[in-house]
Design an enzyme around this catalytic site. Sequence first.
Site, PDB file in Angstrom:
ATOM      1  N   CYS A   2      21.393   9.912 -24.768  1.00  0.00           N
ATOM      2  CA  CYS A   2      21.885  10.539 -25.511  1.00  0.00           C
ATOM      3  C   CYS A   2      20.764  11.276 -24.586  1.00  0.00           C
ATOM      4  O   CYS A   2      19.974  11.354 -24.514  1.00  0.00           O
ATOM      5  CB  CYS A   2      21.205  10.743 -27.291  1.00  0.00           C
ATOM      6  SG  CYS A   2      21.817   9.536 -27.761  1.00  0.00           S
ATOM      7  N   ARG A  27      22.424   9.682 -17.295  1.00  0.00           N
ATOM      8  CA  ARG A  27      21.796   8.478 -17.696  1.00  0.00           C
ATOM      9  C   ARG A  27      23.072   8.432 -18.783  1.00  0.00           C
ATOM     10  O   ARG A  27      21.962   6.968 -19.627  1.00  0.00           O
ATOM     11  CB  ARG A  27      20.739   9.170 -18.881  1.00  0.00           C
ATOM     12  CG  ARG A  27      19.552  10.204 -18.479  1.00  0.00           C
ATOM     13  CD  ARG A  27      18.667  11.188 -19.217  1.00  0.00           C
ATOM     14  NE  ARG A  27      17.652  11.244 -18.107  1.00  0.00           N
ATOM     15  CZ  ARG A  27      16.571  10.873 -19.278  1.00  0.00           C
ATOM     16  NH1 ARG A  27      16.314   9.974 -20.312  1.00  0.00           N
ATOM     17  NH2 ARG A  27      15.116  11.255 -18.995  1.00  0.00           N
ATOM     18  N   TRP A  74      25.049   8.791 -26.745  1.00  0.00           N
ATOM     19  CA  TRP A  74      25.095   7.605 -26.372  1.00  0.00           C
ATOM     20  C   TRP A  74      25.218   6.626 -27.750  1.00  0.00           C
ATOM     21  O   TRP A  74      24.488   6.167 -28.628  1.00  0.00           O
ATOM     22  CB  TRP A  74      24.389   6.994 -25.689  1.00  0.00           C
ATOM     23  CG  TRP A  74      24.243   5.672 -25.076  1.00  0.00           C
ATOM     24  CD1 TRP A  74      25.194   4.996 -24.102  1.00  0.00           C
ATOM     25  CD2 TRP A  74      23.752   4.448 -25.587  1.00  0.00           C
ATOM     26  NE1 TRP A  74      25.344   3.515 -23.350  1.00  0.00           N
ATOM     27  CE2 TRP A  74      24.586   3.487 -24.986  1.00  0.00           C
ATOM     28  CE3 TRP A  74      23.148   4.623 -26.825  1.00  0.00           C
ATOM     29  CZ2 TRP A  74      24.109   1.736 -24.840  1.00  0.00           C
ATOM     30  CZ3 TRP A  74      23.135   2.352 -26.689  1.00  0.00           C
ATOM     31  CH2 TRP A  74      23.646   1.883 -26.177  1.00  0.00           C
ATOM     32  N   ASN A  98      18.572  12.261 -30.980  1.00  0.00           N
ATOM     33  CA  ASN A  98      18.014  11.525 -30.261  1.00  0.00           C
ATOM     34  C   ASN A  98      17.467  10.516 -30.750  1.00  0.00           C
ATOM     35  O   ASN A  98      16.293  10.599 -32.063  1.00  0.00           O
ATOM     36  CB  ASN A  98      17.572  11.406 -28.711  1.00  0.00           C
ATOM     37  CG  ASN A  98      18.524  12.094 -26.970  1.00  0.00           C
ATOM     38  OD1 ASN A  98      19.366  12.883 -27.958  1.00  0.00           O
ATOM     39  ND2 ASN A  98      17.859  12.847 -26.658  1.00  0.00           N
ATOM     40  N   GLY A  99      17.822   9.007 -31.012  1.00  0.00           N
ATOM     41  CA  GLY A  99      17.049   8.096 -31.536  1.00  0.00           C
ATOM     42  C   GLY A  99      17.731   7.640 -32.578  1.00  0.00           C
ATOM     43  O   GLY A  99      18.979   8.010 -32.652  1.00  0.00           O
ATOM     44  N   GLU A 474      18.843 -10.993 -10.896  1.00  0.00           N
ATOM     45  CA  GLU A 474      18.970 -10.109 -10.010  1.00  0.00           C
ATOM     46  C   GLU A 474      19.993  -9.336  -9.735  1.00  0.00           C
ATOM     47  O   GLU A 474      20.127  -8.228 -10.347  1.00  0.00           O
ATOM     48  CB  GLU A 474      17.464  -8.825  -9.132  1.00  0.00           C
ATOM     49  CG  GLU A 474      17.548  -7.730  -9.464  1.00  0.00           C
ATOM     50  CD  GLU A 474      17.981  -6.614 -10.104  1.00  0.00           C
ATOM     51  OE1 GLU A 474      17.569  -6.937 -11.760  1.00  0.00           O
ATOM     52  OE2 GLU A 474      18.463  -5.741 -10.235  1.00  0.00           O
ATOM     53  N   LYS A 478      22.802  -7.659 -10.888  1.00  0.00           N
ATOM     54  CA  LYS A 478      24.008  -6.549 -10.875  1.00  0.00           C
ATOM     55  C   LYS A 478      25.332  -6.092 -10.484  1.00  0.00           C
ATOM     56  O   LYS A 478      25.669  -5.202 -10.572  1.00  0.00           O
ATOM     57  CB  LYS A 478      23.244  -6.363  -8.838  1.00  0.00           C
ATOM     58  CG  LYS A 478      22.969  -4.788  -8.453  1.00  0.00           C
ATOM     59  CD  LYS A 478      22.105  -3.851  -8.631  1.00  0.00           C
ATOM     60  CE  LYS A 478      21.120  -3.821 -10.581  1.00  0.00           C
ATOM     61  NZ  LYS A 478      20.267  -3.366 -10.697  1.00  0.00           N
ATOM     62  N   GLU A 481      26.921  -6.127 -14.197  1.00  0.00           N
ATOM     63  CA  GLU A 481      26.484  -4.408 -14.767  1.00  0.00           C
ATOM     64  C   GLU A 481      27.950  -3.552 -13.875  1.00  0.00           C
ATOM     65  O   GLU A 481      28.334  -2.450 -15.177  1.00  0.00           O
ATOM     66  CB  GLU A 481      25.278  -3.809 -15.145  1.00  0.00           C
ATOM     67  CG  GLU A 481      24.707  -3.875 -13.172  1.00  0.00           C
ATOM     68  CD  GLU A 481      22.985  -2.545 -13.794  1.00  0.00           C
ATOM     69  OE1 GLU A 481      23.221  -2.396 -14.312  1.00  0.00           O
ATOM     70  OE2 GLU A 481      22.293  -2.961 -12.896  1.00  0.00           O
ATOM     71  N   HIS A 497      22.878 -29.919 -15.112  1.00  0.00           N
ATOM     72  CA  HIS A 497      22.524 -30.667 -16.452  1.00  0.00           C
ATOM     73  C   HIS A 497      22.868 -29.348 -17.012  1.00  0.00           C
ATOM     74  O   HIS A 497      22.998 -29.528 -18.706  1.00  0.00           O
ATOM     75  CB  HIS A 497      21.004 -30.140 -16.497  1.00  0.00           C
ATOM     76  CG  HIS A 497      19.871 -30.484 -16.010  1.00  0.00           C
ATOM     77  ND1 HIS A 497      19.814 -32.165 -15.686  1.00  0.00           N
ATOM     78  CD2 HIS A 497      19.075 -29.753 -14.131  1.00  0.00           C
ATOM     79  CE1 HIS A 497      19.183 -32.521 -14.680  1.00  0.00           C
ATOM     80  NE2 HIS A 497      18.780 -31.170 -14.111  1.00  0.00           N
ATOM     81  N   LYS A 594      20.958   4.998 -18.450  1.00  0.00           N
ATOM     82  CA  LYS A 594      20.008   5.108 -17.664  1.00  0.00           C
ATOM     83  C   LYS A 594      18.816   5.267 -18.111  1.00  0.00           C
ATOM     84  O   LYS A 594      17.753   3.945 -17.649  1.00  0.00           O
ATOM     85  CB  LYS A 594      19.935   6.696 -16.958  1.00  0.00           C
ATOM     86  CG  LYS A 594      19.508   6.527 -14.950  1.00  0.00           C
ATOM     87  CD  LYS A 594      19.308   5.153 -14.451  1.00  0.00           C
ATOM     88  CE  LYS A 594      18.653   4.888 -13.209  1.00  0.00           C
ATOM     89  NZ  LYS A 594      18.724   3.765 -12.285  1.00  0.00           N
TER      90      LYS A 594
HETATM   91  C1  F6R Z   1      19.950  -1.863 -13.937  1.00  0.00           C
HETATM   92  C2  F6R Z   1      19.044  -1.551 -15.357  1.00  0.00           C
HETATM   93  C3  F6R Z   1      18.128  -1.204 -16.261  1.00  0.00           C
HETATM   94  C4  F6R Z   1      16.833  -1.076 -16.288  1.00  0.00           C
HETATM   95  C5  F6R Z   1      15.769  -1.154 -17.503  1.00  0.00           C
HETATM   96  C6  F6R Z   1      14.630  -0.465 -17.806  1.00  0.00           C
HETATM   97  O1  F6R Z   1      20.955  -1.299 -13.024  1.00  0.00           O
HETATM   98  O2  F6R Z   1      18.346  -0.285 -14.231  1.00  0.00           O
HETATM   99  O3  F6R Z   1      17.794  -3.113 -16.660  1.00  0.00           O
HETATM  100  O4  F6R Z   1      15.662  -1.466 -15.759  1.00  0.00           O
HETATM  101  O5  F6R Z   1      16.947  -1.329 -18.588  1.00  0.00           O
HETATM  102  O6  F6R Z   1      14.761   0.357 -17.467  1.00  0.00           O
HETATM  103  P1  F6R Z   1      13.033   0.778 -16.902  1.00  0.00           P
HETATM  104  O7  F6R Z   1      12.492   0.724 -15.989  1.00  0.00           O
HETATM  105  O8  F6R Z   1      13.686   2.755 -16.480  1.00  0.00           O
HETATM  106  O9  F6R Z   1      12.155   0.956 -17.978  1.00  0.00           O
END
Ligand code: F6R
Length: 599
Positions: A2, A27, A74, A98-99, A474, A478, A481, A497, A594
């Site tokens: 948000c 975001r 959001w 927000n929150g 990772e 990627k 997501e 296993h 984000k």
């Molecule tokens: C995935 C991604 C998220 C962030 C996570 C932590 O591509 O970007 O998994 O890594 O939300 O975010 P930060 O680094 O901002 O604390």
Amino acid sequence: MCGIVGYTGKNEALPVVTGGLFALEYRGYDSSGVAVLCGGKTEIVKKTGKLENLMAALEKAQLKGTCGIGHTRWATHGEVTETNAHPHTVGKTVLVHNGIIENYVSVGKMTNTDFKSTTDTERACALFNELYERCGDGLQTITSACREFVGSYAFLVMFKDEPDIFYAVRNGCPLVVGTADGGFAACSDVAACDFGEYYKLSDGDVAKVTKDGISFFDKDGAPISKEALTPKKSFSAPDKCGFPHYMLKEMEEIPTVLKNTLEAHIKDGLPYFEGVEDEIFKNMNRLRIVGCGTAYHAGLVCEHISRRLTGIEGDIYIASEYRYSGHKLNKDDAVIFITQSGETADTLACIRMCRAQGAYTLGVVNVPTSTAVEECDGVILTHAGSEIAVASTKAYVTQLAALYLIVLKMSLVKGTLTEDEVRGLCGELLNGVCAESRLSDTDKITINRIAEKYSECRDMFYIGRGLDSVLCSEASLKLKEISYVHSEAYPSGELKHGTISLITEGVGVFAILTDERLYLKSIGNIEEAAARGGSVIALCKEGFCKDKNYDLIPCRISNDLFAPFAVAPRFQYFAYCMTIIKNLDPDKPRNLAKSVTVE
Ligand code: F6R
């Protein structure tokens, strides 16, 4: 997540508010809305979906007024509908939030309101209104209502009979106020408004923002003063620079930002972290790292490297687990927090928890103006620049760079490597690794061709051993997501296993192989999967797998230790290609935000 923006001043509020909402768009959100206060009345327009939908509605509505607030939502409490979108209004009160107000049910019961939405925010709005009806004073209302809330919030609140004024208050969610556009603005991110000077609200602070100025109060309503700050312009305004997507632009920037990060933290050929004493690293007998998502995965790589270079083992924690884990720390302990945004709610909560126990908190953070930078005892900035695409690419690689330098620093101060050895590895990082992180046109063509071949694949298993196995976590994140292909990461030897029962004809097996020592073992595991119908992609060191019938993504790796810098840009590009082929938007994947400012 948000985003909130408010404005009061001599200009029309709407352009400033919607401009801020567009700047916050990256975001992640699912609905948006604005409210403008004029002549004792407020007009509210809300829409689900993209901001373009709101803008189209605003064109018809023609809202006029010099005081207004806006929000990108959001969804947390209640589905994505116009009714649940913000601003919310009850009686004379209009607000954005927000929150999460955790005790929203009891807050709602403190009022006599017929609620239209299912949100916690409308319950909070009702309480503000109830108290305002009793006392008729905005500031008193804000402080009294906030005493009742349990949870996190940043609110912007307008009262219909207080013209040209809004209030800003926060607890646990970022919020700044400052001069902007011939008046005064508030925003959940300093970068989203064109601030002249600005003030950061701390938890409990209230700002009363009028068209003539801003006054600050503590949680009990007593006046306080705040330090004026000047925005750092180093963070470039969002611009795709001709690329079709931010994600592609950000991947292209990897060699440059990697170099920037390394150069910022290598002095006279050795790791150097301004403001962080060598003692901190000397005393680290155990590596403790906390982060979420990609940042957590960067931590896993660091632990691996640390074991190899310093012999020091580590505990890498997911922040949302660590905060309730009951871990005991003391003043000799240090904890490393990795966060791109510096605003992730769970990570911030862990920083506060560790500080409260007296431990040293060391942030590896990308956004220099963030709360994590403010709250950690020591900070190592990654220099990735602003990362707009939801999926982290360049920030992850710069996190790795900073973490490698931390491990090299530990090796140096603990004497597990000589100064010459550390100098040599720093040189390799700066000179060789940046080049190996760059994708050539041939690399891109190869990866895209393979992505085309696998575009119908519904399941992808990422497998690897050793360092490659932590990179798989990772790589898998990627892919899932942004392309919505189901994927999982497994250490290669672990498949049999249990998970190998899922490998059948057409299932993708994405193997990462960079470690000479584990090569034959890895091949054995890949063959087990291939024998059961798995179609194999191998992202591997040049020269590996040449005699195999795999789809190869070869990369030049001059030192196995630094393999992540060559491997990560390639698996990121693969995920990007899969997403584009599926006609999806890699910058704004569904349901994701984000910066995750709620727990
Ligand atoms: C995935 C991604 C998220 C962030 C996570 C932590 O591509 O970007 O998994 O890594 O939300 O975010 P930060 O680094 O901002 O604390």
